[in-house]
Write a protein that holds these residues in place. Structure first.
Motif: not given
Length: 346
Positions: A167, A184, A187-188, A190-193
Motif C-alpha cells: 500500500e 481482498t 478491493e486492492f 479497485k482502491n488503486g493505491n
C-alpha cells in the motif's frame, strides 16, 4: 555485539553491484523444476536462455559488479550459466544451508563497501526490458543514494492472489500486505493505491546492515559471525544453522522507517506457477488449442477432449495435468512427493 568493520574491506571506489539471489526450488513448477535444476536454470523462457541468465543480462548495464548468492547445490549451474554469458569476474557467495532472504542479502552487504549501492533481484523472475524498467532502476538507485531502502512495486493488472501487496502514496510505503484472498485482491485493485511486491530492492550496503542490526539484531550478529568464519565466501554449516531463517520483508522492510517504493509499470512475473508460465509462453507464440489447453515438454501430438484451460507438463519420469486456475496447488503435490516419493523431485 560484534561490529561490522568496513576497514577490513579493500579500499576501492564505491560501486553499484547487482546481487542476484539464486535460492529456491520452484516447487510450483514441478515436474519441470527439480532440486537438481530449479526453475531459474530452465532454458524454456527466452532465446534458449534461463531466467538466471536473463536476470544477469538485464541488469548488467546498470551495475559495475555482480554478486551471486546461492547454495552448494546450484553453484555449478550458476557457474555454467555465467560462463555461457562470458562472465568470469564476480563474487560467488555459497550458503551452506538456506536461511531465507535476509541473511542472504546480509552476506552480500558484508562483501561490499558500506556506500556501495546494491541492486538486489531474484534469479527467477521474467521482466520486459525497455525504457520503463530502465527508468525504475535509475529512480531506485537515486533514492538509494539518499540513504533510503527502496523496494520495487509493480502496478497490478489483475486481482492476483499469489503475490504480496504494497500500500503506497507517491514514494512512501504505507503498509505491506500478505497474499490476499480473491475478494481482498479485488478491493486492492479497485482502491488503486496497491502494488504487487516484486521482491526487488535497492540500497546502500551500510544502510541495509544498520537497519538489519537495529530491527533484527540476532540475524545481523549471527550472519556476521558466519560470514567472518567463511573462507573464500563459502559459509560453513555449523555457524549458518545459528542464523534465524527470516525473509528480508519481515526482518527489515516491514520495520524500517527508511523504506521507499518505486511504482513501476514494466511487465513482470515471478514465474511462480504454471499459470504464469502458460501466459508467458502463449504470448511468445507457444501452441494453444481452441479450448485454451497447452502442453509443455513433449514433441508428441497431444489431444485434449472435454478439457478447457488445462496444462499438460511432460518429463522423462512424470506427467502433470493441471488446470490454470489450480496451478498454485502444485506446491501441495510437491510437498507430498517430498514425503512419499522423493526421487521424483530430485
Amino acid at each position: 555485539m560484534t561490529e561490522w568493520n568496513p576497514e577490513i574491506m579493500s579500499r576501492q571506489m564505491n560501486k553499484i553491484k547487482h546481487v542476484i539471489l539464486t535460492g529456491g526450488v520452484g516447487s510450483r513448477l514441478w515436474p519441470l523444476s527439480r532440486q537438481s535444476r530449479p526453475k531459474q536454470y530452465l532454458n524454456i523462457f527466452s532465446e534458449n536462455k534461463s531466467l538466471f541468465e536473463l536476470a544477469v543480462e538485464r541488469n548488467a548495464a546498470f551495475v559495475d559488479e555482480l554478486i551471486v548468492v546461492g547454495n552448494q547445490g546450484n553453484r555449478q549451474l550458476s557457474e555454467a550459466s555465467l560462463q555461457k554469458l562470458g562472465i568470469t569476474e564476480y563474487i560467488d557467495i555459497v550458503e551452506a544451508t538456506p536461511r531465507n532472504t535476509a541473511p542472504a542479502i546480509a552476506f552480500a552487504a558484508f562483501a561490499a563497501q558500506p556506500d556501495d549501492i546494491l541492486l538486489v533481484t531474484p534469479a527467477d523472475h521474467i521482466i520486459q526490458e525497455g525504457p520503463e524498467y530502465s527508468i525504475a532502476v535509475q529512480k531506485a538507485i537515486a533514492l538509494a543514494g539518499e540513504d533510503n531502502i527502496v523496494t520495487f512495486g509493480i502496478q497490478p493488472t489483475r486481482p492476483e492472489t499469489g503475490y504480496g501487496y504494497i500500500e503506497y502514496l507517491a514514494e512512501n510505503v504505507l503498509s505491506f500486505r500478505e497474499k490476499p484472498d480473491t475478494a481482498t485482491a479485488l478491493e486492492f485493485l479497485k482502491n488503486g493505491n496497491f502494488l504487487w511486491n516484486s521482491g526487488m530492492f535497492c540500497f546502500k550496503a551500510g544502510v541495509f546492515l544498520r537497519e538489519l542490526e537495529k530491527h533484527t539484531p540476532q540475524v545481523y550478529t549471527k550472519s556476521l559471525s558466519a560470514f567472518e568464519c567463511a573462507g573464500d565466501y563459502k559459509l560453513d554449516t555449523l555457524s549458518s544453522l545459528e542464523i534465524p531463517s527470516i525473509s528480508v520483508d519481515y526482518a527489515v522492510m516491514e520495520k524500517s522507517d527508511k523504506i521507499k517504493v518505486v511504482p513501476s509499470s514494466f511487465e513482470w512475473s515471478d514465474m511462480g506457477s504454471f499459470e504464469a508460465v502458460y501466459d508467458y509462453l502463449k504470448e511468445m507464440g507457444h501452441p494453444v488449442d481452441e479450448s485454451g489447453n497447452m502442453q509443455i515438454g513433449s514433441g508428441k501430438h497431444v489431444a485434449f477432449v472435454g478439457l478447457q484451460d488445462c496444462i499438460l507438463v511432460s518429463t522423462e519420469d512424470a506427467f502433470l495435468v493441471v488446470s490454470k486456475g489450480a496451478s498454485q496447488d502444485v506446491k501441495e503435490l510437491y510437498q507430498k512427493l517430498e514425503k512419499n516419493n522423493i526421487q521424483l523431485i530430485q
